[in-house]
Design a protein around this motif. Sequence first.
Motif, PDB file in Angstrom:
ATOM      1  N   ASN A 184      13.012 -10.281  11.830  1.00 39.53           N
ATOM      2  CA  ASN A 184      13.492  -9.189  12.691  1.00 39.53           C
ATOM      3  C   ASN A 184      12.350  -8.439  13.364  1.00 39.53           C
ATOM      4  OD1 ASN A 184      12.556  -7.904  10.417  1.00 39.53           O
ATOM      5  ND2 ASN A 184      14.353  -6.572  10.171  1.00 39.53           N
ATOM      6  N   ASN A 185      11.117  -8.721  12.984  1.00 38.82           N
ATOM      7  CA  ASN A 185       9.962  -8.097  13.616  1.00 38.82           C
ATOM      8  C   ASN A 185       9.354  -8.974  14.727  1.00 38.82           C
ATOM      9  OD1 ASN A 185      10.140  -5.903  11.937  1.00 38.82           O
ATOM     10  ND2 ASN A 185       8.603  -6.631  10.509  1.00 38.82           N
TER      11      ASN A 185
ATOM     12  N   LYS B  64       0.803  -1.220   0.000  1.00 39.77           N
ATOM     13  CA  LYS B  64       0.000   0.000   0.000  1.00 39.77           C
ATOM     14  C   LYS B  64       0.838   1.274   0.000  1.00 39.77           C
ATOM     15  CE  LYS B  64      -0.431  -0.324   4.992  1.00 39.77           C
ATOM     16  NZ  LYS B  64      -1.281  -0.532   6.111  1.00 39.77           N
ATOM     17  N   ASN B  65       2.092   1.188   0.420  1.00 41.01           N
ATOM     18  CA  ASN B  65       2.938   2.371   0.498  1.00 41.01           C
ATOM     19  C   ASN B  65       3.797   2.575  -0.745  1.00 41.01           C
ATOM     20  OD1 ASN B  65       2.070   2.966   3.132  1.00 41.01           O
ATOM     21  ND2 ASN B  65       3.562   1.570   4.006  1.00 41.01           N
TER      22      ASN B  65
ATOM     23  N   ALA C  15      12.995   6.861   5.850  1.00 40.74           N
ATOM     24  CA  ALA C  15      11.546   6.802   5.629  1.00 40.74           C
ATOM     25  C   ALA C  15      11.199   5.730   4.598  1.00 40.74           C
ATOM     26  CB  ALA C  15      11.021   8.167   5.173  1.00 40.74           C
ATOM     27  N   ILE C  16      11.993   5.655   3.535  1.00 45.09           N
ATOM     28  CA  ILE C  16      11.757   4.632   2.512  1.00 45.09           C
ATOM     29  C   ILE C  16      11.916   3.242   3.111  1.00 45.09           C
ATOM     30  CG2 ILE C  16      12.708   3.608   0.394  1.00 45.09           C
ATOM     31  CD1 ILE C  16      13.339   6.507  -0.514  1.00 45.09           C
TER      32      ILE C  16
ATOM     33  N   SER D 166       9.231  -1.661   4.747  1.00 48.54           N
ATOM     34  CA  SER D 166       9.245  -2.836   5.616  1.00 48.54           C
ATOM     35  C   SER D 166       7.995  -2.962   6.470  1.00 48.54           C
ATOM     36  CB  SER D 166      10.478  -2.797   6.520  1.00 48.54           C
ATOM     37  OG  SER D 166      10.376  -1.728   7.435  1.00 48.54           O
ATOM     38  N   ASP D 167       7.041  -2.039   6.299  1.00 50.88           N
ATOM     39  CA  ASP D 167       5.794  -2.151   7.068  1.00 50.88           C
ATOM     40  C   ASP D 167       5.115  -3.471   6.747  1.00 50.88           C
ATOM     41  OD1 ASP D 167       6.089   0.217   8.354  1.00 50.88           O
ATOM     42  OD2 ASP D 167       4.647   1.332   7.146  1.00 50.88           O
ATOM     43  N   VAL D 168       4.608  -4.107   7.781  1.00 41.42           N
ATOM     44  CA  VAL D 168       3.969  -5.408   7.615  1.00 41.42           C
ATOM     45  C   VAL D 168       2.530  -5.200   7.165  1.00 41.42           C
ATOM     46  CG1 VAL D 168       3.287  -7.504   8.809  1.00 41.42           C
ATOM     47  CG2 VAL D 168       5.428  -6.371   9.422  1.00 41.42           C
TER      48      VAL D 168
END
Length: 74
Positions: free
Chosen positions: A70-71, A2-3, A53-54, A59-61
């Motif tokens: 790593n999350n 989505k980003n 920021a990129i 890496s947003d789930v």
Amino acid sequence: MKNLSIVNKLIEIKSQISALGIEYLETQMPVALSDIGKTLKPFVEIGSSIDQAIKKLSSDVDPGSIPKSNNLQS
């Protein structure tokens, strides 16, 4: 993802900032080689912030996906 459109816009902005930094450097000629880092410091700092920021947006789930190792918290 989505980003993706936001990430693409940030990449475009970073490219524009790089070009602006080079343009600014050309207006400061002649510049001692040892002073180039100081001259470009504001542009480098902005570029680093955009890189962070990129990285975060990339890496947003996504909901329902398996998180990266790593999350995971133990």
